[in-house]
Design a protein around this motif. Structure first.
Motif, PDB file in Angstrom:
ATOM      1  N   VAL A 136       0.812  -1.218   0.000  1.00 18.72           N
ATOM      2  CA  VAL A 136       0.000   0.000   0.000  1.00 18.72           C
ATOM      3  C   VAL A 136       0.843   1.265   0.000  1.00 18.72           C
ATOM      4  N   GLY A 137       2.157   1.114  -0.219  1.00 19.95           N
ATOM      5  CA  GLY A 137       3.014   2.273  -0.390  1.00 19.95           C
ATOM      6  C   GLY A 137       3.542   2.897   0.881  1.00 19.95           C
ATOM      7  N   LEU A 138       3.662   2.112   1.959  1.00 22.15           N
ATOM      8  CA  LEU A 138       4.183   2.630   3.221  1.00 22.15           C
ATOM      9  C   LEU A 138       5.452   1.882   3.623  1.00 22.15           C
ATOM     10  N   ASP A 139       6.280   2.557   4.397  1.00 18.98           N
ATOM     11  CA  ASP A 139       7.538   1.975   4.842  1.00 18.98           C
ATOM     12  C   ASP A 139       7.307   0.975   5.974  1.00 18.98           C
ATOM     13  N   GLU A 140       8.214   0.025   6.090  1.00 18.36           N
ATOM     14  CA  GLU A 140       8.134  -0.990   7.152  1.00 18.36           C
ATOM     15  C   GLU A 140       8.083  -0.363   8.541  1.00 18.36           C
ATOM     16  N   LYS A 141       8.776   0.770   8.709  1.00 17.56           N
ATOM     17  CA  LYS A 141       8.814   1.433  10.023  1.00 17.56           C
ATOM     18  C   LYS A 141       7.446   1.930  10.474  1.00 17.56           C
ATOM     19  N   ALA A 142       6.512   2.065   9.538  1.00 20.71           N
ATOM     20  CA  ALA A 142       5.165   2.508   9.908  1.00 20.71           C
ATOM     21  C   ALA A 142       4.497   1.534  10.868  1.00 20.71           C
ATOM     22  N   GLY A 143       4.917   0.272  10.823  1.00 18.43           N
ATOM     23  CA  GLY A 143       4.325  -0.733  11.690  1.00 18.43           C
ATOM     24  C   GLY A 143       4.557  -0.499  13.161  1.00 18.43           C
ATOM     25  N   GLU A 144       5.575   0.261  13.507  1.00 22.60           N
ATOM     26  CA  GLU A 144       5.902   0.532  14.905  1.00 22.60           C
ATOM     27  C   GLU A 144       5.260   1.806  15.429  1.00 22.60           C
ATOM     28  N   GLN A 145       4.463   2.466  14.606  1.00 26.06           N
ATOM     29  CA  GLN A 145       3.843   3.726  15.010  1.00 26.06           C
ATOM     30  C   GLN A 145       2.363   3.526  15.353  1.00 26.06           C
ATOM     31  N   TYR A 146       1.732   4.619  15.798  1.00 25.93           N
ATOM     32  CA  TYR A 146       0.321   4.597  16.175  1.00 25.93           C
ATOM     33  C   TYR A 146      -0.489   5.462  15.219  1.00 25.93           C
ATOM     34  N   SER A 147      -1.807   5.299  15.243  1.00 29.04           N
ATOM     35  CA  SER A 147      -2.671   5.931  14.245  1.00 29.04           C
ATOM     36  C   SER A 147      -2.566   7.452  14.239  1.00 29.04           C
ATOM     37  N   HIS A 148      -2.347   8.074  15.420  1.00 28.94           N
ATOM     38  CA  HIS A 148      -2.306   9.539  15.467  1.00 28.94           C
ATOM     39  C   HIS A 148      -1.078  10.115  14.773  1.00 28.94           C
ATOM     40  N   GLN A 149      -0.131   9.271  14.412  1.00 28.97           N
ATOM     41  CA  GLN A 149       1.086   9.727  13.759  1.00 28.97           C
ATOM     42  C   GLN A 149       0.962   9.753  12.236  1.00 28.97           C
ATOM     43  N   PHE A 150      -0.222   9.470  11.724  1.00 30.73           N
ATOM     44  CA  PHE A 150      -0.417   9.416  10.281  1.00 30.73           C
ATOM     45  C   PHE A 150      -1.465  10.410   9.820  1.00 30.73           C
ATOM     46  N   SER A 151      -1.342  10.815   8.565  1.00 36.76           N
ATOM     47  CA  SER A 151      -2.392  11.623   7.936  1.00 36.76           C
ATOM     48  C   SER A 151      -3.579  10.725   7.603  1.00 36.76           C
ATOM     49  N   GLY A 152      -4.693  11.348   7.230  1.00 37.91           N
ATOM     50  CA  GLY A 152      -5.873  10.568   6.880  1.00 37.91           C
ATOM     51  C   GLY A 152      -5.634   9.633   5.699  1.00 37.91           C
ATOM     52  N   GLY A 153      -4.907  10.124   4.692  1.00 35.30           N
ATOM     53  CA  GLY A 153      -4.624   9.304   3.530  1.00 35.30           C
ATOM     54  C   GLY A 153      -3.739   8.118   3.853  1.00 35.30           C
ATOM     55  N   GLN A 154      -2.726   8.352   4.666  1.00 35.17           N
ATOM     56  CA  GLN A 154      -1.845   7.256   5.076  1.00 35.17           C
ATOM     57  C   GLN A 154      -2.604   6.217   5.895  1.00 35.17           C
ATOM     58  N   LEU A 155      -3.466   6.692   6.790  1.00 34.77           N
ATOM     59  CA  LEU A 155      -4.205   5.765   7.641  1.00 34.77           C
ATOM     60  C   LEU A 155      -5.230   4.976   6.821  1.00 34.77           C
ATOM     61  N   GLN A 156      -5.785   5.602   5.783  1.00 33.50           N
ATOM     62  CA  GLN A 156      -6.696   4.847   4.931  1.00 33.50           C
ATOM     63  C   GLN A 156      -5.945   3.743   4.187  1.00 33.50           C
ATOM     64  N   ARG A 157      -4.695   3.984   3.835  1.00 33.83           N
ATOM     65  CA  ARG A 157      -3.866   2.935   3.234  1.00 33.83           C
ATOM     66  C   ARG A 157      -3.673   1.775   4.223  1.00 33.83           C
ATOM     67  N   ILE A 158      -3.551   2.107   5.481  1.00 35.75           N
ATOM     68  CA  ILE A 158      -3.369   1.074   6.510  1.00 35.75           C
ATOM     69  C   ILE A 158      -4.648   0.243   6.644  1.00 35.75           C
ATOM     70  N   THR A 159      -5.812   0.884   6.616  1.00 32.24           N
ATOM     71  CA  THR A 159      -7.059   0.112   6.706  1.00 32.24           C
ATOM     72  C   THR A 159      -7.259  -0.760   5.466  1.00 32.24           C
ATOM     73  N   ILE A 160      -6.761  -0.299   4.327  1.00 32.40           N
ATOM     74  CA  ILE A 160      -6.812  -1.121   3.109  1.00 32.40           C
ATOM     75  C   ILE A 160      -5.889  -2.329   3.258  1.00 32.40           C
ATOM     76  N   ALA A 161      -4.697  -2.098   3.823  1.00 32.54           N
ATOM     77  CA  ALA A 161      -3.771  -3.212   4.069  1.00 32.54           C
ATOM     78  C   ALA A 161      -4.406  -4.245   4.998  1.00 32.54           C
ATOM     79  N   ARG A 162      -5.096  -3.782   6.025  1.00 28.80           N
ATOM     80  CA  ARG A 162      -5.786  -4.700   6.937  1.00 28.80           C
ATOM     81  C   ARG A 162      -6.878  -5.479   6.200  1.00 28.80           C
ATOM     82  N   ALA A 163      -7.602  -4.799   5.314  1.00 27.36           N
ATOM     83  CA  ALA A 163      -8.703  -5.454   4.597  1.00 27.36           C
ATOM     84  C   ALA A 163      -8.206  -6.566   3.679  1.00 27.36           C
TER      85      ALA A 163
END
Length: 274
Positions: A136-163
């Protein structure tokens, strides 16, 4: 792949003057969705779009009619069959912040469905989370962060990855770009289109953004007061629809963002467009 057969759904609201007020959210809806396509539901707020999405993935049960997935009645299936069907169908919601537990690291957010449905080892889950983030176009290090550290677009990519983490066949996209700015909307749609092609996904795309629908979807149905009032087998024919509800949506469109903007902000693997 998916069929709604004479589906109706009613909700009960609070009492008014001692009487319960019933709201007919969906009325006698029949639709068919082909495998590997993107089927769009459009309509004004309260037209029943999201209710149909919830009926499909089992969050709501129809009062009448049947919802079929590959010929199986979703609401009459046994326990084991329902478990499999839940794995085959996922949903991405409009607001990514409310869809993610803020106390969980992102790697755990993405890994949660895999822990529920599969017996992967910790090492296998970590590797799959890494692959999903990359997809979904995010770095591996994103896995160690929390939701408040991301923009809305980045977090939507994370929910797509989960889906997509458990290999679904169908994803309900419920206003997935509505809360994002225009250029991020384009990048998310391009990501979803690429994933659809790579994973042979079927989408139920719920939206009132006709520009996005015309670019992204294959077929489109118009809902008004819980009923399907118009339908286009080819989304390019949408502007030719004649029902008053369709005309209201068409006439309410804002001027389109230029094609140049779409070309200048492509989605590239490993790159997030902000």
């Amino acid at each position: 792949m998916i069929e709604f057969v004479n589906v109706s759904k009613q909700f009960r609201e609070g009492k008014w003057r001692g009487r319960k007020n019933n709201v007919q959210a969906v009325r006698n809806v029949s639709l068919q969705i082909k495998q590997g396509t993107c089927f769009a539901l459009v309509g004004e707020s309260g037209s029943g779009k999201s209710t149909l999405g919830k009926l499909l993935i089992g969050l709501e049960k129809p009062d009448q009619g049947r919802v079929l997935f590959q010929g199986c009645n979703l609401h009459e299936a046994g326990r084991e069959e329902r478990q499999r069907l839940r794995r085959d169908m996922q949903i991405v919601f409009q607001d990514p912040y409310s869809a993610v537990n803020p106390r969980m690291k992102i790697r755990d957010v993405i890994a949660e469905p895999m822990r529920v449905h599969f017996q992967y080892s910790a090492a296998e889950i970590n590797e799959k989370v890494k692959q999903l983030l990359e997809a979904v176009g995010l770095d591996e290090k994103a896995g160690e962060q929390y939701s408040h550290q991301f923009s809305g677009g980045q977090l939507q990519r994370i929910t797509i990855a989960r889906a997509i983490s458990i290999g679904p066949k169908v994803i309900v996209l419920d206003e997935v770009i509505n809360s994002l700015d225009v250029l991020v909307q384009i990048s998310i749609l391009k990501l979803l289109k690429r994933l659809q092609q790579e994973l042979n996904l079927t989408y139920l795309f719920i939206s009132h953004d006709l520009h996005a629908v015309k670019w992204f979807a294959d077929e489109v149905a118009v809902l008004d007061k819980g009923e399907v009032v118009d339908f286009a087998h080819h989304v390019k024919d949408f502007d030719q629809l004649t029902h008053p509800a369709s005309r209201r949506l068409i006439e309410a469109q804002l001027p389109i963002v230029t094609q140049q903007a779409k070309e200048e902000y492509p989605v590239k693997k490993g790159l997030y467009v902000s």
